[in-house]
Scaffold this motif. Structure first.
Motif, PDB file in Angstrom:
ATOM      1  N   THR A 143      32.392  -9.533 -13.531  1.00 43.74           N
ATOM      2  CA  THR A 143      32.873  -8.267 -13.161  1.00 43.74           C
ATOM      3  C   THR A 143      32.816  -7.749 -11.699  1.00 43.74           C
ATOM      4  O   THR A 143      32.986  -6.760 -11.031  1.00 43.74           O
ATOM      5  N   SER A 144      32.268  -8.908 -10.830  1.00 40.23           N
ATOM      6  CA  SER A 144      32.022  -8.609  -9.525  1.00 40.23           C
ATOM      7  C   SER A 144      32.795  -9.710  -8.606  1.00 40.23           C
ATOM      8  O   SER A 144      33.309 -10.627  -9.022  1.00 40.23           O
ATOM      9  N   GLY A 174      36.704  -7.064 -12.759  1.00 37.17           N
ATOM     10  CA  GLY A 174      36.254  -6.295 -11.543  1.00 37.17           C
ATOM     11  C   GLY A 174      37.062  -6.706 -10.411  1.00 37.17           C
ATOM     12  O   GLY A 174      38.134  -7.536 -10.740  1.00 37.17           O
TER      13      GLY A 174
END
Length: 980
Positions: A143-144, A174
């Motif tokens: 997600t990052s 992400g």
């Protein structure tokens, strides 16, 4: 903190503060205790290095930049959890493989305790829900921002591969996520699921090959995702089942949440050529690279990819791009290779049928080794274009479509939505199908390589067709078929609403009954092709179809060559501005390397060995007036006119006409003229023969190119005579590589023939003369330039050479190196010989050569001069008579009449007065017979006696010494001499 620690402290910032903390922990605990090393580079990149193939979750702090799982090792799951929690900027965090880990497989588990996400992925999640179910969770959830590079050391799949669980391997949801160096990543559903919150996603440098058909998708991209790229990877396996099973799936179900930018670049998709695709094997599997059936996406870029064996072994409904019913802002499909796709029930390779597209470009692709079954009119095409007329622009260009065997279907099919089947319904589609190559399509008698149905105006131009493309034996019938007729043509304007079913111009050499009296022969490798408009009486026109207009813009005629009855080579475009028969001059390509022949493997209308022209020409009419200057309308292809003749160059050699037939100018110039452009390397001095020339020393000194077909040839001779120039058969070649088959011809008059006369301008005067030995004044000759010759631009330096006789009798020119100075015209040379006995008329020779910086004179033959030696002058006799007791000395005659002659050798008394009379006779005869002029008579004792202006051969005259001469006692009378 020490001074050293202070120096290591990075600049303030959340990520950098975490990095310092991590270093402190490492210092206290030691790297081996954690089983992973986190390092900081000069650019402060956090590197999390995997040293375990386990699936254990992270433990401890998730924001300290240290990867540690519950096993004490760094697993991929723990590294991703750490990265997600740190939430760094793009490029700040990298996940790699520790050097201590040799590699291996991360064996995925059916236990959801090993999964990072255990809820469905197709649910809304801040966007429209997906339409493809099945992914009930994900093993890894990213997600990052992060770069995960496994360096081709680790594979990730269940062993053995099974149909359960229905879970994705990676869920990417992400920003700024890059996955690379990953091999054989698959599970029971999607390998890489890109979520609706994802942006700037890159999957690259991957090699994935499934072992059976249980893995269902390589990648799925949800609506809302932005800027997703797959590149430089190889994908094999998976299966195809419409929307559910594919290599790639676009799942943008809502216009509010489309996929915003999907790029597939340099990816190799390998489909099986044989075998099965089932629970035991994937060897026969094939799939769709991008399935966006009924979906929404903005930009789809599909470039430089390779796909093999679509549908060939087992699957059906597989395509490269399945965009049926999709709504797309922009599509670019460029530079791809589709090798051996199979039309299994008419599945296109690129399917845009019912798609709503803003702009699309299908360019530079290769469709090869195509084959198939089924004979469906709709859908049976390599490229099926959108039926809707709402795209802004469309382009299908520079593609190659080649089918093997007999493929009874189209290559490009566009079925529009026109409701008015009228030739006046000329709405602009903004669609162009140009510069493509087709071969092997529509092999039945009811199909065409390109079919347009109710489309409006479509530009179809400059396309070429290989010899296996279907046409009709009678090509006149291809000019039109009845409305809705399924006639075999390369391009079919099937209905009046397709380009107005426009009638075409045609070559007049073949009449409407399909008869041609004789081939149209090339002249200078250019074919004079007469064409006529479809209003011509011999046209095969369709009365209710459109007739091309010639105003305000000229109609355009595209000309094609064919070996038989297709259109293998495009030869260019020609304008016609009036509806009358017009002759087009069509130059033929002669070299296999000519770009015009690239579509046909270098084969064209000219035999490369002989230059013989064969095949035929046909035209296609392009009307730029159809939509008021927008997209031009295109006709079907015209009848074929057979051509013939030769492209071997025909050459002539003749005198250049700006010269005199006979001249003292050294440059005698001839002109070589060819019917074709010549290969410059073959036009050399050595090809010009001088057989038949009478001018000695004739040689070619210069060959100058005027243009590709014309050369000037300069010949110099050393002496007077005729110069004749010849060029043998085969001496020159055209730029197409064809040798001239005949010797050069020339005109039949002296103004145009291959002969010129050269006149040597050097003169020697006199050519011979009598030279009396012992004569102190000798004789002179001159070396000169004819008054009609060019004035010397540089010194003429002569060198004289004496023959043996001249050397024996010591004939002596005053110089052996006479010179005519630049600008001068002559030089005189005096010659003497010492007194001595010599047989009368002894011949000697003085030879000459000349050298000069003036090429008009350098090396010319110089005439020799011949002094003939005599002990006495053979041309003049002087008799000296003496008289005494003269009473009248007023003339030579009165001296003789009033005086007493004294015999030679007589002795007189002291101081006796004596008068002298000289009788001068011109004794020249035979070769020496001449009139003597300016005869100066001198006496060794008395001195100058007088001058005789002229004396003809055989004549005599008298001169007298005016005054007595006193003779000493008993002295002999003095002798005398005369000089002419």
């Amino acid at each position: 903190m020490s001074v050293a620690d202070e120096k290591m402290k990075p600049a303030p910032g959340r990520l950098r503060r975490r990095t310092v903390a991590a270093l402190t922990v490492l210092a206290l605990l030691g790297a081996s205790a954690l089983g992973v090393v986190m390092a900081t580079s000069a650019s402060a990149v956090t590197k999390l290095l995997i040293n375990s193939l386990g699936l254990e979750a992270a433990t401890g702090s998730l924001t300290d930049g240290v990867c540690q799982s519950t096993s004490g090792k760094c697993t991929l799951r723990a590294a991703i959890q750490e990265s997600n929690a740190m939430n760094g900027a793009a490029g700040d965090i990298e996940i790699g493989v520790d050097t201590s880990l040799a590699g291996g497989n991360i064996n995925l588990s059916t236990s959801n305790s090993t999964w990072m996400r255990t809820t469905y992925l197709y649910t809304a999640q801040g966007a429209a829900a997906g339409s493809v179910g099945g992914d009930t969770g994900a093993v890894f959830e990213v997600t990052s921002p992060v770069v995960i590079d496994l360096g081709h050391k680790i594979t990730i799949h269940e062993a053995p591969s099974s149909n359960d669980p229905n879970v994705a391997v990676f869920y990417l949801n992400g920003p700024d996520i890059t996955l690379r160096g990953m091999d054989d990543v698959y599970f029971g559903e999607t390998s890489f699921y890109v979520g609706p919150q994802a942006s700037n996603i890159l999957l690259t440098d991957m090699s994935i090959s499934t072992v059976n058909y249980y893995p269902e998708r390589f990648i799925l991209v949800r609506g809302g995702a932005q800027n997703v790229t797959v590149s430089h990877s190889t994908i094999k396996g998976y299966a195809s089942n419409d929307r559910d099973w594919n290599w790639g799936v676009v799942d943008g179900t809502s216009s509010a949440y489309p996929v915003k930018g999907l790029t597939i670049n340099n990816v190799t998709y390998i489909g099986g050529s044989s075998g099965y695709c089932d629970s035991s094997t994937a060897v026969g599997c094939t799939s769709t690279a991008v399935d966006a059936y009924g979906q929404y996406l903005t930009e789809l870029t599909f470039t430089n990819n390779t796909m093999t064996n679509i549908n060939r072994a087992y699957s059906y409904n597989a395509r490269a791009l399945d965009l049926r019913g999709a709504t797309i802002t922009m599509l670019l499909a460029d530079g791809n290779t589709f090798d051996a796709p199979y039309y299994r029930y008419g599945d296109p390779v690129i399917d845009l049928y019912t798609a709503v597209v803003g702009t699309f470009k299908i360019t530079g692709n290769v469709f090869k080794n195509m084959d198939g079954n089924g004979d469906l009119e709709i859908g049976a095409a390599a490229v099926l274009l959108p039926a809707a007329r709402n795209f802004t622009s469309g382009l299908v260009a520079r593609n190659s479509f080649v089918a093997t065997g007999t493929l009874s279907t189209q290559a490009v099919y566009y079925q529009g939505t026109s409701t008015s089947d009228s030739a006046t319904n000329m709405f602009d589609t903004h669609l162009s199908i140009t510069d493509n190559y087709f071969d092997g399509f529509s092999t039945s008698n009811s199909h065409s390589s390109i079919r347009l149905w109710s489309t409006g105006v479509v530009e179809v131009a400059r396309n070429t067709f290989g010899p296996r493309s279907n046409t009709q034996t009678n090509t006149v019938l291809e000019e039109y078929g009845g409305n809705g007729a399924y006639d075999a043509t390369m391009l079919s304007n099937w209905s009046r609403a397709s380009n107005g079913k426009m009638n075409t111009w045609f070559p007049t050499a073949r009449n409407k009954s399909n008869a041609q009296a004789a081939p149209v022969n090339a002249v200078g490798c250019t074919v004079p092709l007469q064409v006529a408009p479809p209003t011509d009486a011999d046209a095969n026109a369709y009365a209710s179809a459109r007739y091309p207009a010639v105003t305000p813009l000229s109609a355009q005629l595209d000309v094609y060559w064919t070996a038989d009855r297709t259109a293998e080579v495009y030869l260019g475009r020609y304008a016609v501005s009036a509806n009358v028969r017009t002759t087009l001059q069509i130059p033929l390509p002669t070299s296999a390397s000519d770009p015009a022949l690239a579509t046909n493997g270098g084969v064209g209308p000219v035999n490369p060995a002989t230059g013989v022209v064969s095949g035929g020409l046909r035209v296609q009419t392009i009307d730029p007036n159809a939509t008021g200057g927008g997209t031009p309308a295109s006709s079907q292809y015209s009848r074929v006119a057979t051509i013939g003749g030769t492209c071997a160059p025909v050459v002539t050699i003749a005198q250049r006409t700006d010269q005199l037939e006979s001249s003292m100018a050294r440059d005698r110039v001839f002109r070589l003229t060819s019917s074709l452009a010549l290969d410059e390397a073959t036009v050399t001095a050595g090809i010009f023969g001088l057989t038949g020339s009478t001018a000695s020393g004739a040689q070619v000194v210069k060959v100058v190119k005027i243009d590709d077909k014309t050369w000037d040839v300069t010949v110099h001779a050393a002496d007077s005579g005729v110069i004749t120039v010849n060029v043998a058969a085969g001496a020159v070649k055209s730029t197409g590589g064809f040798a001239s088959t005949e010797a050069a011809t020339f005109g039949s008059t002296t103004a145009t023939d291959n002969k010129l006369t050269y006149v040597n301008p050097l003169r020697v005067t006199p050519a011979k003369f009598a030279l009396v030995t012992g004569e102190p004044h000798g004789k002179s000759y001159s070396l000169s330039v004819d008054s009609a010759a060019p004035v010397p631009a540089a010194d003429l330096k002569f060198t004289s050479t004496l023959d043996g006789a001249a050397q024996t009798y010591q004939v002596t020119p005053e110089t052996l190196n006479p010179t005519i100075a630049a600008g001068g015209t002559s030089v005189s040379v005096n010659v003497t010989a010492p007194k001595g006995d010599v047989a009368a008329d002894t011949i000697t020779v003085i030879s000459h050569t000349v050298a000069s910086d003036d090429p008009n004179y350098d090396g010319l033959v110089v005439p020799s001069v011949s002094p003939h030696l005599f002990a006495t002058d053979p041309a003049l006799q002087i008799k000296k008579l003496a008289y005494i007791d003269v009473t009248d000395d007023s003339s030579p005659e009165s001296i003789q009449n009033t005086g007493t002659a004294v015999a030679s050798g007589s002795r007189l008394t002291d101081r006796t007065p004596v008068w002298f009379v000289f009788k001068v006779t011109n004794t020249s005869a035979d070769d020496w017979a001449t009139t003597l002029t300016d005869i100066k008579v001198t006496d060794d004792v008395l001195g100058d006696i007088g001058t005789i202006p002229s004396l003809v051969s055989g004549a005599s005259t008298l001169l007298a010494y005016q005054g007595p001469f006193a003779v000493a006692a008993n002295a002999p009378l003095p002798e005398g001499s005369g000089t002419p």
